[in-house]
Design a protein around this motif. Structure first.
Motif, PDB file in Angstrom:
ATOM      1  N   VAL A 127      80.051  69.101 105.845  1.00 10.18           N
ATOM      2  CA  VAL A 127      79.854  70.426 105.267  1.00 10.18           C
ATOM      3  C   VAL A 127      79.872  71.428 106.412  1.00 10.18           C
ATOM      4  O   VAL A 127      79.259  71.200 107.459  1.00 10.18           O
ATOM      5  CB  VAL A 127      78.511  70.518 104.504  1.00 10.18           C
ATOM      6  CG1 VAL A 127      78.319  71.915 103.926  1.00 10.18           C
ATOM      7  CG2 VAL A 127      78.450  69.476 103.398  1.00 10.18           C
ATOM      8  N   GLY A 128      80.587  72.519 106.210  1.00  8.32           N
ATOM      9  CA  GLY A 128      80.706  73.544 107.237  1.00  8.32           C
ATOM     10  C   GLY A 128      81.978  73.367 108.037  1.00  8.32           C
ATOM     11  O   GLY A 128      82.674  72.357 107.925  1.00  8.32           O
ATOM     12  N   GLY A 173      78.216  73.488  99.420  1.00  5.80           N
ATOM     13  CA  GLY A 173      78.557  74.595 100.296  1.00  5.80           C
ATOM     14  C   GLY A 173      80.022  74.466 100.662  1.00  5.80           C
ATOM     15  O   GLY A 173      80.615  73.406 100.500  1.00  5.80           O
ATOM     16  N   VAL A 174      80.605  75.556 101.136  1.00 10.50           N
ATOM     17  CA  VAL A 174      82.004  75.504 101.546  1.00 10.50           C
ATOM     18  C   VAL A 174      82.128  75.925 103.002  1.00 10.50           C
ATOM     19  O   VAL A 174      81.338  76.748 103.459  1.00 10.50           O
ATOM     20  CB  VAL A 174      82.902  76.400 100.645  1.00 10.50           C
ATOM     21  CG1 VAL A 174      83.124  75.756  99.307  1.00 10.50           C
ATOM     22  CG2 VAL A 174      82.358  77.796 100.496  1.00 10.50           C
ATOM     23  N   PRO A 175      83.036  75.314 103.710  1.00 10.64           N
ATOM     24  CA  PRO A 175      83.884  74.217 103.278  1.00 10.64           C
ATOM     25  C   PRO A 175      83.135  72.880 103.267  1.00 10.64           C
ATOM     26  O   PRO A 175      82.267  72.645 104.101  1.00 10.64           O
ATOM     27  CB  PRO A 175      84.991  74.184 104.331  1.00 10.64           C
ATOM     28  CG  PRO A 175      84.350  74.749 105.567  1.00 10.64           C
ATOM     29  CD  PRO A 175      83.348  75.756 105.083  1.00 10.64           C
ATOM     30  N   THR A 176      83.486  72.052 102.296  1.00 12.77           N
ATOM     31  CA  THR A 176      83.056  70.655 102.271  1.00 12.77           C
ATOM     32  C   THR A 176      84.317  69.813 102.357  1.00 12.77           C
ATOM     33  O   THR A 176      85.276  70.054 101.628  1.00 12.77           O
ATOM     34  CB  THR A 176      82.284  70.310 100.988  1.00 12.77           C
ATOM     35  OG1 THR A 176      81.046  71.032 100.975  1.00 12.77           O
ATOM     36  CG2 THR A 176      81.980  68.823 100.897  1.00 12.77           C
ATOM     37  N   LEU A 177      84.316  68.843 103.258  1.00 14.10           N
ATOM     38  CA  LEU A 177      85.461  67.960 103.436  1.00 14.10           C
ATOM     39  C   LEU A 177      85.027  66.540 103.096  1.00 14.10           C
ATOM     40  O   LEU A 177      84.025  66.051 103.629  1.00 14.10           O
ATOM     41  CB  LEU A 177      85.974  68.034 104.873  1.00 14.10           C
ATOM     42  CG  LEU A 177      86.446  69.428 105.279  1.00 14.10           C
ATOM     43  CD1 LEU A 177      86.362  69.617 106.780  1.00 14.10           C
ATOM     44  CD2 LEU A 177      87.864  69.655 104.783  1.00 14.10           C
ATOM     45  N   CYS A 195      85.609  82.552 101.515  1.00 19.31           N
ATOM     46  CA  CYS A 195      84.808  81.885 102.549  1.00 19.31           C
ATOM     47  C   CYS A 195      85.428  82.074 103.941  1.00 19.31           C
ATOM     48  O   CYS A 195      86.539  81.596 104.194  1.00 19.31           O
ATOM     49  CB  CYS A 195      84.694  80.406 102.190  1.00 19.31           C
ATOM     50  SG  CYS A 195      84.077  79.354 103.498  1.00 19.31           S
ATOM     51  N   GLY A 196      84.713  82.772 104.829  1.00 17.87           N
ATOM     52  CA  GLY A 196      85.189  82.987 106.198  1.00 17.87           C
ATOM     53  C   GLY A 196      85.467  81.699 106.957  1.00 17.87           C
ATOM     54  O   GLY A 196      86.547  81.534 107.540  1.00 17.87           O
ATOM     55  N   GLU A 223      91.770  77.018 107.981  1.00 15.70           N
ATOM     56  CA  GLU A 223      93.078  76.851 107.342  1.00 15.70           C
ATOM     57  C   GLU A 223      94.163  76.336 108.298  1.00 15.70           C
ATOM     58  O   GLU A 223      94.881  75.391 107.954  1.00 15.70           O
ATOM     59  CB  GLU A 223      93.510  78.152 106.668  1.00 15.70           C
ATOM     60  CG  GLU A 223      94.781  78.032 105.878  1.00 15.70           C
ATOM     61  CD  GLU A 223      94.674  77.097 104.688  1.00 15.70           C
ATOM     62  OE1 GLU A 223      95.719  76.579 104.257  1.00 15.70           O
ATOM     63  OE2 GLU A 223      93.553  76.864 104.189  1.00 15.70           O
ATOM     64  N   PRO A 224      94.318  76.894 109.507  1.00 20.82           N
ATOM     65  CA  PRO A 224      95.344  76.357 110.413  1.00 20.82           C
ATOM     66  C   PRO A 224      95.093  74.887 110.788  1.00 20.82           C
ATOM     67  O   PRO A 224      96.041  74.106 110.917  1.00 20.82           O
ATOM     68  CB  PRO A 224      95.252  77.254 111.648  1.00 20.82           C
ATOM     69  CG  PRO A 224      94.602  78.506 111.167  1.00 20.82           C
ATOM     70  CD  PRO A 224      93.683  78.089 110.056  1.00 20.82           C
ATOM     71  N   THR A 225      93.833  74.520 110.945  1.00 15.16           N
ATOM     72  CA  THR A 225      93.495  73.130 111.259  1.00 15.16           C
ATOM     73  C   THR A 225      93.852  72.211 110.095  1.00 15.16           C
ATOM     74  O   THR A 225      94.434  71.147 110.289  1.00 15.16           O
ATOM     75  CB  THR A 225      91.992  73.000 111.590  1.00 15.16           C
ATOM     76  OG1 THR A 225      91.723  73.788 112.745  1.00 15.16           O
ATOM     77  CG2 THR A 225      91.591  71.563 111.832  1.00 15.16           C
TER      78      THR A 225
END
Length: 146
Positions: free
Chosen positions: A130-131, A113-117, A73-74, A80-82
């Motif tokens: 989502v997103g 959907g990804v990313p889901t937090l 997933c782009g 990722e850094p966040t």
């Protein structure tokens, strides 16, 4: 939420209650027990290995941000850094769920959907996004429930 998850959370709560009661009976003060009640959040994201592990993490920390992601997933890679910074710089524990490895967990978390937090506070889900999200938005959510 499934009955199995509820049973597991209840088991963890009962275990923690017994541990706290033992500490009090062995001369510990209420203030020390309250200070010890929740663990300090780790400075790195926690890779979730299964449902029981996720339940333990959610029960152990006051605020938990669960990142449902996929390696392909782009937007997940972009975030990722966040995610790592939030783990290092906030009071929240950050848990990562690989949706390809743990499809059932992702489904139970409502990750379509990804990313889901999913943000948990005091063991309960309180917010879901989502997103890709910016750092300020996620920090605000964490602070709101910290």
């Amino acid at each position: 939420m499934s009955d199995t998850m509820d049973d597991e959370r209840q088991r963890i709560r009962e275990q923690k209650k017994r541990e706290l009661q033992e500490r009090l009976e062995n001369g510990g003060s209420l203030e020390a027990v309250q200070a010890d009640d929740k663990s300090e959040a780790p400075d790195e994201p926690i890779a979730i290995t299964g449902q029981g592990h996720l339940d333990e993490v959610v029960a152990e920390y006051d605020v938990v941000l669960v990142d449902c992601y996929a390696d392909w997933c782009g937007p997940c890679q972009m975030m990722e850094p966040t995610i790592e910074a939030l783990a290092a710089e906030t009071n929240a524990a950050v848990a990562k769920v690989d949706v390809d490895r743990h499809q059932r967990i992702a489904q139970q978390l409502g990750a379509r959907g990804v990313p889901t937090l999913v943000l948990y506070a005091d063991g309960q889900p309180v917010d879901r996004t989502v997103g890709a999200q910016d750092r300020g938005t996620l920090e605000g959510l964490i602070e709101q429930h910290a």
